[in-house]
Scaffold this motif. Structure first.
Motif, PDB file in Angstrom:
ATOM      1  N   SER A 170      65.050  27.267 -18.163  1.00 11.67           N
ATOM      2  CA  SER A 170      65.210  28.283 -19.201  1.00 11.67           C
ATOM      3  C   SER A 170      64.276  29.440 -18.903  1.00 11.67           C
ATOM      4  CB  SER A 170      64.914  27.699 -20.584  1.00 11.67           C
ATOM      5  OG  SER A 170      63.565  27.234 -20.650  1.00 11.67           O
ATOM      6  N   ILE A 171      64.533  30.585 -19.516  1.00 15.85           N
ATOM      7  CA  ILE A 171      63.676  31.758 -19.385  1.00 15.85           C
ATOM      8  C   ILE A 171      62.887  31.921 -20.680  1.00 15.85           C
ATOM      9  CG2 ILE A 171      63.570  34.249 -19.008  1.00 15.85           C
ATOM     10  CD1 ILE A 171      64.501  32.704 -16.580  1.00 15.85           C
ATOM     11  N   ALA A 172      61.580  32.101 -20.552  1.00 14.20           N
ATOM     12  CA  ALA A 172      60.729  32.248 -21.730  1.00 14.20           C
ATOM     13  C   ALA A 172      59.657  33.294 -21.452  1.00 14.20           C
ATOM     14  CB  ALA A 172      60.080  30.910 -22.100  1.00 14.20           C
ATOM     15  N   MET A 173      59.121  33.875 -22.525  1.00 19.47           N
ATOM     16  CA  MET A 173      58.034  34.828 -22.399  1.00 19.47           C
ATOM     17  C   MET A 173      56.717  34.056 -22.384  1.00 19.47           C
ATOM     18  SD  MET A 173      57.257  38.004 -22.060  1.00 19.47           S
ATOM     19  CE  MET A 173      58.715  38.906 -22.556  1.00 19.47           C
ATOM     20  N   CYS A 174      55.973  34.214 -21.283  1.00 17.53           N
ATOM     21  CA  CYS A 174      54.673  33.538 -21.135  1.00 17.53           C
ATOM     22  C   CYS A 174      53.629  34.627 -20.937  1.00 17.53           C
ATOM     23  CB  CYS A 174      54.681  32.599 -19.932  1.00 17.53           C
ATOM     24  SG  CYS A 174      55.969  31.325 -20.010  1.00 17.53           S
ATOM     25  N   ARG A 213      54.908  39.554  -5.043  1.00 15.95           N
ATOM     26  CA  ARG A 213      55.297  38.173  -4.733  1.00 15.95           C
ATOM     27  C   ARG A 213      55.607  37.411  -6.024  1.00 15.95           C
ATOM     28  NH1 ARG A 213      51.308  39.728  -1.451  1.00 15.95           N
ATOM     29  NH2 ARG A 213      49.648  38.929  -2.785  1.00 15.95           N
ATOM     30  N   SER A 214      55.845  36.125  -5.874  1.00 14.51           N
ATOM     31  CA  SER A 214      56.082  35.254  -7.016  1.00 14.51           C
ATOM     32  C   SER A 214      55.118  34.079  -6.960  1.00 14.51           C
ATOM     33  CB  SER A 214      57.524  34.734  -7.019  1.00 14.51           C
ATOM     34  OG  SER A 214      58.445  35.788  -7.150  1.00 14.51           O
ATOM     35  N   VAL A 215      54.863  33.493  -8.123  1.00 18.90           N
ATOM     36  CA  VAL A 215      54.026  32.298  -8.223  1.00 18.90           C
ATOM     37  C   VAL A 215      54.844  31.200  -8.890  1.00 18.90           C
ATOM     38  CG1 VAL A 215      51.975  31.264  -9.280  1.00 18.90           C
ATOM     39  CG2 VAL A 215      51.857  33.578  -8.333  1.00 18.90           C
ATOM     40  N   THR A 216      54.806  30.019  -8.324  1.00 22.06           N
ATOM     41  CA  THR A 216      55.413  28.847  -8.948  1.00 22.06           C
ATOM     42  C   THR A 216      54.316  27.825  -9.219  1.00 22.06           C
ATOM     43  OG1 THR A 216      57.584  29.144  -7.922  1.00 22.06           O
ATOM     44  CG2 THR A 216      57.023  26.921  -8.653  1.00 22.06           C
ATOM     45  N   ALA A 217      54.154  27.463 -10.476  1.00 25.50           N
ATOM     46  CA  ALA A 217      53.162  26.466 -10.886  1.00 25.50           C
ATOM     47  C   ALA A 217      53.878  25.143 -11.123  1.00 25.50           C
ATOM     48  CB  ALA A 217      52.446  26.915 -12.151  1.00 25.50           C
ATOM     49  N   VAL A 218      53.388  24.096 -10.497  1.00 24.67           N
ATOM     50  CA  VAL A 218      53.993  22.763 -10.609  1.00 24.67           C
ATOM     51  C   VAL A 218      53.000  21.817 -11.277  1.00 24.67           C
ATOM     52  CG1 VAL A 218      54.853  20.782  -9.305  1.00 24.67           C
ATOM     53  CG2 VAL A 218      55.477  23.090  -8.596  1.00 24.67           C
ATOM     54  N   GLY A 219      53.508  21.003 -12.188  1.00 24.14           N
ATOM     55  CA  GLY A 219      52.637  20.071 -12.890  1.00 24.14           C
ATOM     56  C   GLY A 219      52.014  20.678 -14.131  1.00 24.14           C
ATOM     57  N   VAL A 220      52.631  21.738 -14.661  1.00 20.38           N
ATOM     58  CA  VAL A 220      52.117  22.394 -15.866  1.00 20.38           C
ATOM     59  C   VAL A 220      52.475  21.550 -17.094  1.00 20.38           C
ATOM     60  CG1 VAL A 220      52.053  24.554 -17.146  1.00 20.38           C
ATOM     61  CG2 VAL A 220      52.575  24.579 -14.712  1.00 20.38           C
ATOM     62  N   ARG A 221      51.571  21.524 -18.056  1.00 19.37           N
ATOM     63  CA  ARG A 221      51.781  20.662 -19.220  1.00 19.37           C
ATOM     64  C   ARG A 221      52.749  21.265 -20.238  1.00 19.37           C
ATOM     65  NH1 ARG A 221      45.435  18.869 -19.621  1.00 19.37           N
ATOM     66  NH2 ARG A 221      45.626  16.964 -18.358  1.00 19.37           N
ATOM     67  N   ASP A 222      52.598  22.553 -20.495  1.00 20.96           N
ATOM     68  CA  ASP A 222      53.439  23.187 -21.511  1.00 20.96           C
ATOM     69  C   ASP A 222      53.445  24.700 -21.317  1.00 20.96           C
ATOM     70  OD1 ASP A 222      50.959  24.093 -22.562  1.00 20.96           O
ATOM     71  OD2 ASP A 222      50.818  22.318 -23.839  1.00 20.96           O
ATOM     72  N   GLN A 223      54.220  25.369 -22.156  1.00 21.42           N
ATOM     73  CA  GLN A 223      54.360  26.821 -22.044  1.00 21.42           C
ATOM     74  C   GLN A 223      53.046  27.534 -22.320  1.00 21.42           C
ATOM     75  OE1 GLN A 223      57.795  28.329 -24.118  1.00 21.42           O
ATOM     76  NE2 GLN A 223      57.048  30.440 -24.100  1.00 21.42           N
ATOM     77  N   HIS A 224      52.232  26.964 -23.197  1.00 19.88           N
ATOM     78  CA  HIS A 224      50.927  27.575 -23.502  1.00 19.88           C
ATOM     79  C   HIS A 224      50.047  27.611 -22.250  1.00 19.88           C
ATOM     80  CE1 HIS A 224      47.285  28.665 -25.657  1.00 19.88           C
ATOM     81  NE2 HIS A 224      46.671  27.638 -25.084  1.00 19.88           N
ATOM     82  N   VAL A 279      51.127  27.711 -19.171  1.00 21.74           N
ATOM     83  CA  VAL A 279      51.701  28.736 -18.305  1.00 21.74           C
ATOM     84  C   VAL A 279      51.190  30.111 -18.718  1.00 21.74           C
ATOM     85  CG1 VAL A 279      53.813  29.827 -17.479  1.00 21.74           C
ATOM     86  CG2 VAL A 279      53.783  27.371 -17.900  1.00 21.74           C
ATOM     87  N   ALA A 280      51.203  30.388 -20.020  1.00 20.17           N
ATOM     88  CA  ALA A 280      50.744  31.683 -20.526  1.00 20.17           C
ATOM     89  C   ALA A 280      49.280  31.925 -20.157  1.00 20.17           C
ATOM     90  CB  ALA A 280      50.933  31.756 -22.032  1.00 20.17           C
ATOM     91  N   THR A 281      48.458  30.881 -20.225  1.00 18.61           N
ATOM     92  CA  THR A 281      47.047  31.002 -19.852  1.00 18.61           C
ATOM     93  C   THR A 281      46.904  31.411 -18.389  1.00 18.61           C
ATOM     94  OG1 THR A 281      46.366  29.341 -21.483  1.00 18.61           O
ATOM     95  CG2 THR A 281      44.853  29.757 -19.655  1.00 18.61           C
TER      96      THR A 281
END
Length: 218
Positions: free
Chosen positions: A168-172, A195-206, A208-210
């Motif tokens: 899904s697409i979300a605002m972070c 460039r782009s960043v992909t974070a793996v193993g993130v707990r939640d959207q919060h 990601v926003a951090t």
């Protein structure tokens, strides 16, 4: 040859040439469509796959499907045995552990994590991988509780690495992020400069926003 016959020959040649040009244009459109993902973005990195990862007779789609399978194995190992997951990717994609200066020599830019991480995170290691989509920088980060978070910095806009997992697409923070469900965690991809960043193993959207907010200011 009579004048009339010559005219007929020229007309025939002109029609054949027009059909050939029309066919070439149609083929070009098909090729362009084949290089688009479901969101309409092109994947130029798929054409730039290094020779050592090309299987004879395979297509870019085949290689990306294989890559998604490798990433699935990686994701299964990561929560319980991050060291084994790390070694698997390093071995599979000619990984080289580097510092910031070493990364610059290999990819032409300084890793974004070289400017530091938010409070509660520390940098465990940085490596460069020759992945099918591109040559990317992978940073293994540790939370204060010892759990692992991995950041991939790459040139391709879309990280089509996770097969058919729900997304899904979300605002972070102040950026649009593509969030992918990894069962016990999520992956997030966002644009970071050129460039782009992909974070793996993130707990939640919060979380990601951090990360997005911190890295955007670093």
């Amino acid at each position: 040859m009579s004048t009339a016959a010559a005219v007929l020959v020229l007309l025939g040649a002109g029609l054949w040439y027009g059909e050939e040009r029309g066919g070439a244009k149609e083929l070009g459109s098909g090729e362009a469509m084949a290089m688009h993902g479901s969101d309409g973005h092109t994947h130029e990195g798929e054409n730039a796959m290094s020779a050592e990862h090309m299987v004879p007779g395979g297509t870019p789609h085949d290689h990306m499907a294989q890559f998604a399978g490798v990433m699935n194995d990686y994701l299964q190992k990561l929560p319980s045995d991050p060291d084994a997951a790390e070694q698997m990717l390093l071995s599979k994609y000619d990984g080289e552990t580097v510092d910031s200066d070493g990364a610059v020599k290999l990819v032409g830019y300084r890793p974004i994590v070289s400017s530091g991480l938010p409070a509660g995170y520390s940098l465990e290691s940085t490596s460069v991988l020759k992945m099918p989509c591109c040559t990317c920088v992978k940073a293994v980060c540790k939370r204060d509780d010892g759990s692992t978070l991995v950041l991939f910095e790459h040139d391709d806009e879309e990280a089509a690495w996770f097969g058919n997992r729900p997304s899904s697409i979300a605002m972070c923070g102040e950026k649009n992020c593509c969030l992918v469900d990894l069962d016990s965690s999520i992956a997030a991809t966002w644009k970071q400069g050129s460039r782009s960043v992909t974070a793996v193993g993130v707990r939640d959207q919060h979380e990601v926003a951090t990360l997005v907010t911190w890295l955007d200011k670093s």
